[in-house]
Write an enzyme that holds these catalytic residues in place. Structure first.
Site, PDB file in Angstrom:
ATOM      1  N   VAL A  14       0.839  -1.214   0.000  1.00  0.00           N
ATOM      2  CA  VAL A  14       0.000   0.000   0.000  1.00  0.00           C
ATOM      3  C   VAL A  14       0.867   1.255   0.000  1.00  0.00           C
ATOM      4  CG1 VAL A  14      -1.829   1.254   1.210  1.00  0.00           C
ATOM      5  CG2 VAL A  14      -1.857  -1.249   1.181  1.00  0.00           C
ATOM      6  N   ALA A  33      -6.680  19.683  -4.122  1.00  0.00           N
ATOM      7  CA  ALA A  33      -6.517  19.952  -2.684  1.00  0.00           C
ATOM      8  C   ALA A  33      -6.349  21.438  -2.402  1.00  0.00           C
ATOM      9  CB  ALA A  33      -5.314  19.184  -2.156  1.00  0.00           C
ATOM     10  N   ARG A  45      11.725  -0.901   6.371  1.00  0.00           N
ATOM     11  CA  ARG A  45      12.615  -1.938   6.921  1.00  0.00           C
ATOM     12  C   ARG A  45      13.301  -2.612   5.750  1.00  0.00           C
ATOM     13  NH1 ARG A  45       9.204  -5.219  11.410  1.00  0.00           N
ATOM     14  NH2 ARG A  45       8.262  -5.967   9.479  1.00  0.00           N
ATOM     15  N   LYS A 104      -7.419  -1.884   9.097  1.00  0.00           N
ATOM     16  CA  LYS A 104      -8.789  -2.138   9.593  1.00  0.00           C
ATOM     17  C   LYS A 104      -8.809  -2.853  10.927  1.00  0.00           C
ATOM     18  CE  LYS A 104      -7.313  -4.945   6.310  1.00  0.00           C
ATOM     19  NZ  LYS A 104      -7.045  -4.942   4.904  1.00  0.00           N
ATOM     20  N   VAL A 131     -11.444  -0.238   4.372  1.00  0.00           N
ATOM     21  CA  VAL A 131     -12.582  -1.086   3.983  1.00  0.00           C
ATOM     22  C   VAL A 131     -12.724  -1.118   2.463  1.00  0.00           C
ATOM     23  CG1 VAL A 131     -15.053  -1.510   4.253  1.00  0.00           C
ATOM     24  CG2 VAL A 131     -13.775  -0.458   6.123  1.00  0.00           C
ATOM     25  N   GLY A 133     -10.717  -1.787  -0.007  1.00  0.00           N
ATOM     26  CA  GLY A 133      -9.626  -1.283  -0.856  1.00  0.00           C
ATOM     27  C   GLY A 133      -9.921   0.039  -1.532  1.00  0.00           C
ATOM     28  N   ILE A 135     -12.603   1.086  -3.174  1.00  0.00           N
ATOM     29  CA  ILE A 135     -13.992   1.584  -3.268  1.00  0.00           C
ATOM     30  C   ILE A 135     -14.202   2.671  -2.208  1.00  0.00           C
ATOM     31  CG2 ILE A 135     -16.439   0.980  -3.194  1.00  0.00           C
ATOM     32  CD1 ILE A 135     -15.672  -1.946  -3.602  1.00  0.00           C
ATOM     33  N   LYS A 204     -13.695  -5.265   8.849  1.00  0.00           N
ATOM     34  CA  LYS A 204     -14.313  -4.281   7.944  1.00  0.00           C
ATOM     35  C   LYS A 204     -15.805  -4.123   8.239  1.00  0.00           C
ATOM     36  CE  LYS A 204     -10.927  -5.310   4.347  1.00  0.00           C
ATOM     37  NZ  LYS A 204     -10.587  -6.282   3.310  1.00  0.00           N
ATOM     38  N   GLY A 301      -4.882  -4.425  -3.302  1.00  0.00           N
ATOM     39  CA  GLY A 301      -3.871  -4.125  -4.318  1.00  0.00           C
ATOM     40  C   GLY A 301      -3.230  -2.769  -4.070  1.00  0.00           C
TER      41      GLY A 301
HETATM   42  P1  NDP Z   1       3.105  -4.933   3.522  1.00  0.00           P
HETATM   43  O1  NDP Z   1       3.584  -6.068   4.347  1.00  0.00           O
HETATM   44  O2  NDP Z   1       3.267  -5.032   2.056  1.00  0.00           O
HETATM   45  O3  NDP Z   1       3.817  -3.576   4.004  1.00  0.00           O
HETATM   46  C1  NDP Z   1       3.918  -3.235   5.358  1.00  0.00           C
HETATM   47  C2  NDP Z   1       5.027  -2.229   5.529  1.00  0.00           C
HETATM   48  O4  NDP Z   1       5.159  -1.863   6.915  1.00  0.00           O
HETATM   49  C3  NDP Z   1       6.405  -2.734   5.111  1.00  0.00           C
HETATM   50  O5  NDP Z   1       7.172  -1.635   4.700  1.00  0.00           O
HETATM   51  C4  NDP Z   1       6.911  -3.333   6.412  1.00  0.00           C
HETATM   52  O6  NDP Z   1       8.315  -3.501   6.465  1.00  0.00           O
HETATM   53  C5  NDP Z   1       6.457  -2.257   7.392  1.00  0.00           C
HETATM   54  N1  NDP Z   1       6.286  -2.774   8.746  1.00  0.00           N
HETATM   55  C6  NDP Z   1       5.423  -3.757   9.133  1.00  0.00           C
HETATM   56  N2  NDP Z   1       5.527  -3.951  10.454  1.00  0.00           N
HETATM   57  C7  NDP Z   1       6.459  -3.092  10.910  1.00  0.00           C
HETATM   58  C8  NDP Z   1       7.028  -2.813  12.195  1.00  0.00           C
HETATM   59  N3  NDP Z   1       6.635  -3.488  13.270  1.00  0.00           N
HETATM   60  N4  NDP Z   1       7.965  -1.845  12.292  1.00  0.00           N
HETATM   61  C9  NDP Z   1       8.359  -1.152  11.203  1.00  0.00           C
HETATM   62  N5  NDP Z   1       7.876  -1.375   9.951  1.00  0.00           N
HETATM   63  C10 NDP Z   1       6.939  -2.329   9.817  1.00  0.00           C
HETATM   64  O7  NDP Z   1       1.579  -4.715   3.905  1.00  0.00           O
HETATM   65  P2  NDP Z   1       0.455  -4.019   3.034  1.00  0.00           P
HETATM   66  O8  NDP Z   1       0.975  -2.805   2.385  1.00  0.00           O
HETATM   67  O9  NDP Z   1      -0.191  -5.057   2.207  1.00  0.00           O
HETATM   68  O10 NDP Z   1      -0.614  -3.648   4.152  1.00  0.00           O
HETATM   69  C11 NDP Z   1      -0.411  -2.554   5.024  1.00  0.00           C
HETATM   70  C12 NDP Z   1      -1.703  -2.249   5.745  1.00  0.00           C
HETATM   71  O11 NDP Z   1      -2.700  -1.931   4.791  1.00  0.00           O
HETATM   72  C13 NDP Z   1      -2.274  -3.411   6.557  1.00  0.00           C
HETATM   73  O12 NDP Z   1      -2.937  -2.890   7.690  1.00  0.00           O
HETATM   74  C14 NDP Z   1      -3.290  -4.031   5.619  1.00  0.00           C
HETATM   75  O13 NDP Z   1      -4.315  -4.709   6.291  1.00  0.00           O
HETATM   76  C15 NDP Z   1      -3.816  -2.790   4.937  1.00  0.00           C
HETATM   77  N6  NDP Z   1      -4.412  -2.981   3.627  1.00  0.00           N
HETATM   78  C16 NDP Z   1      -3.752  -3.711   2.677  1.00  0.00           C
HETATM   79  C17 NDP Z   1      -4.271  -3.836   1.413  1.00  0.00           C
HETATM   80  C18 NDP Z   1      -3.593  -4.592   0.331  1.00  0.00           C
HETATM   81  O14 NDP Z   1      -4.148  -4.717  -0.760  1.00  0.00           O
HETATM   82  N7  NDP Z   1      -2.393  -5.098   0.551  1.00  0.00           N
HETATM   83  C19 NDP Z   1      -5.568  -3.224   1.072  1.00  0.00           C
HETATM   84  C20 NDP Z   1      -6.176  -2.461   2.160  1.00  0.00           C
HETATM   85  C21 NDP Z   1      -5.600  -2.362   3.380  1.00  0.00           C
HETATM   86  P3  NDP Z   1       9.057  -4.680   5.663  1.00  0.00           P
HETATM   87  O15 NDP Z   1       9.802  -3.995   4.613  1.00  0.00           O
HETATM   88  O16 NDP Z   1       9.915  -5.372   6.652  1.00  0.00           O
HETATM   89  O17 NDP Z   1       8.021  -5.607   5.106  1.00  0.00           O
HETATM   90  N1  HSE Z   2      -6.256  -8.743   2.635  1.00  0.00           N
HETATM   91  C1  HSE Z   2      -7.259  -7.808   2.298  1.00  0.00           C
HETATM   92  C2  HSE Z   2      -8.168  -8.379   1.232  1.00  0.00           C
HETATM   93  C3  HSE Z   2      -6.635  -6.524   1.817  1.00  0.00           C
HETATM   94  O1  HSE Z   2      -7.782  -9.352   0.584  1.00  0.00           O
HETATM   95  O2  HSE Z   2      -9.278  -7.874   1.060  1.00  0.00           O
HETATM   96  C4  HSE Z   2      -7.634  -5.434   1.563  1.00  0.00           C
HETATM   97  O3  HSE Z   2      -8.213  -4.994   2.735  1.00  0.00           O
END
Ligand code: NDP
Ligand code: HSE
Length: 440
Positions: A14, A33, A45, A104, A131, A133, A135, A204, A301
């Site tokens: 994200v 904006a 990380r 969420k 919630v 993604g 939408i 959600k 995504g």
């Molecule tokens: P990722 O695992 O791809 O990315 C998470 C990021 O946060 C990485 O940069 C990770 O580091 C860093 N991170 C995680 N934990 C820690 C920590 N304890 N300390 C420091 N850095 C940390 O996750 P997503 O981008 O997929 O998801 C992020 C959030 O968005 C989640 O809450 C997820 O539920 C939500 N979300 C995700 C969607 C999706 O399509 N993927 C859609 C909607 C919501 P590192 O480089 O080590 O991985």
């Molecule tokens: N893991 C979640 C999903 C990401 O598949 O819907 C979006 O919230």
């Protein structure tokens, strides 16, 4: 006017989507904006280091640096998990920063505390990406439907789960193979059990119910059932009866309370929502004034979710100079107006039901089963009795699958019927029960 500085906590799926959109569409976004918006810092990380370097975003491995950095106006939390995300968000709020979160789980479990802290400090916590993604469902319900009394909503609100069910149904693919693909595409949660066991959808649904009905966030009250036990057999029998199985989140406001439930559900195949496939999500909302409305789009995504984060950033930038008391309330209703309507226990749910039992192929079995339904006054809508399946040696098995569809009834009564049917000597194996929603 000086640009707004944004700090990104997390530069994974994200976070990278957000950085790319803000860079690519910077001019268009500033026109909307009224000010420039730039990402100045990100906590990373492993993932995202190259992207940060290419976009001239300064990085740190310590997320606390960002929430304590006075030059940052808006913090976007895209790390996931409860801690340290909660601590960081509360610190950002304390430091007077506006926050956007895609998390969420955090909002569903700790949202009441977070919003109270934000209200007291006069800052905004926005959560559109949390919630469905990409939408804009939070905005649609909280603002677009503000005139309405919302009666119920039902949604496919987990992209990974819908991707798995769709691939199983259309291509006969194996559950585990499709899940691996969803993980590679960045759709799945860090712990994919959250997706397949319905926990993510329950997070959600907690949020949607709160903004739809004006109730506090209460994740623990959501009834949750996953999709891991859905068999190809049930997918096929459901199709024969004119239904598709989807993993739905359902929130219903009744006079006596609120139903909050996530479970696999049979939906008539001609409904629009039954045809929502792959990673796409959809939320159907039934309201008193406008009637039914449906919201459709990618549920997960990188850039689809990034789109929702950036929309929240734009909203925050527009509202930054407004009187905090005149802003849209975090949970749609004024905080003093939240209702204490109870969330109902599962035996009070009302639904129609699909039951599959394996019965010995002998006379009198159906009569025994039907007698139980008769005594409990449960009406049957349809019955499907299949031929005995052949075993590996081509010999017909002793049992035959029997599929029944009931009319709407309280779930407690169906549980009693299942107990009695299971006790019949002629019924072998567990009775499979799935809920059926007409969504008309
Ligand atoms: P990722 O695992 O791809 O990315 C998470 C990021 O946060 C990485 O940069 C990770 O580091 C860093 N991170 C995680 N934990 C820690 C920590 N304890 N300390 C420091 N850095 C940390 O996750 P997503 O981008 O997929 O998801 C992020 C959030 O968005 C989640 O809450 C997820 O539920 C939500 N979300 C995700 C969607 C999706 O399509 N993927 C859609 C909607 C919501 P590192 O480089 O080590 O991985
Ligand atoms: N893991 C979640 C999903 C990401 O598949 O819907 C979006 O919230």
């Amino acid at each position: 006017m000086k640009p707004v500085n944004v700090g990104l906590l997390g530069l994974g799926t994200v976070g990278q989507g957000v950085a790319q959109i803000l860079d690519r569409n910077a001019v268009e976004i500033a026109r909307r904006a009224g000010r420039g918006i730039r990402v100045t810092r990100a906590s990373v990380r492993n993932q995202g280091k190259n992207l940060a370097a290419s976009l001239d975003i300064s990085t740190t491995s310590d997320p606390a640096e960002l929430v304590n950095d006075p030059s940052i106006d808006i913090i976007c939390e895209m790390m996931g998990g409860e801690q340290p995300a909660l601590e960081l968000i509360l610190k950002a709020i304390e430091n007077g920063k506006h926050v956007i979160t895609a998390n969420k789980a955090l909002i569903a479990i700790h949202g009441n505390v977070i919003f109270e802290a934000a209200r007291k400090r006069g800052v905004i916590v926005a959560f559109e990406p949390a919630v469905a993604g990409g939408i804009p469902i939070i905005k649609a319900i909280r603002e677009g439907l503000a005139a309405n009394r919302i009666e119920w909503l039902a949604g496919i609100i987990n992209g990974t789960g819908n991707f798995i069910l769709s691939e199983m149904a259309s291509k006969g693919r194996k559950f585990s193979d499709v899940l691996t693909e969803a993980q590679a595409l960045g759709y799945a949660e860090a712990d994919p059990e959250f997706d397949v066991e319905g926990i993510d959808a329950a997070h959600k649904l907690t949020i949607l119910a709160s903004i739809a009905f004006g109730i506090p966030l209460q994740f623990d009250a959501v009834f949750t059932e996953g999709i891991s036990k859905i068999s190809r057999k049930d997918v096929a029998y459901a199709n024969e009866l004119g239904y598709v199985i989807k993993h739905l989140g359902v929130a219903k406001s009744r006079d006596d309370g609120i139903e909050l439930r996530v479970h696999p559900t049979l939906i008539p195949s001609q409904r629009l929502i039954a045809n929502v496939n792959g990673v796409m999500n959809a939320v159907l909302v039934q309201s008193d004034a406008v009637g039914p409305t449906m919201y459709y789009g990618p549920g997960a995504g990188s850039e689809p979710t990034g789109s929702a984060v950036v929309a929240d950033i734009v909203d925050v930038v527009r509202a930054m100079s407004a009187d905090p008391n005149q802003r849209v309330p975090h949970l749609a209703f004024q905080f003093k107006e939240l209702s204490d309507k109870p969330v109902l226990p599962s035996h009070e749910f009302e639904s129609a039901y699909y039951l599959r039992l394996e019965a010995l192929d002998q006379p009198g079995v159906m009569a025994d089963v039907m007698a139980i339904f008769g005594e409990l006054e449960i009406s049957i809508e349809a019955i499907l009795q299949k031929e005995a399946l052949l075993d590996a040696n081509g010999v017909a098995e002793q049992s035959v699958p029997v599929i029944l569809l009931t009319r709407r009834v309280k779930e407690g009564l169906i549980q009693t019927a299942i107990e009695r049917i299971s006790a019949l000597k002629s019924v072998i194996d567990e009775v499979v029960m799935l809920r059926v929603e007409n969504l008309g």
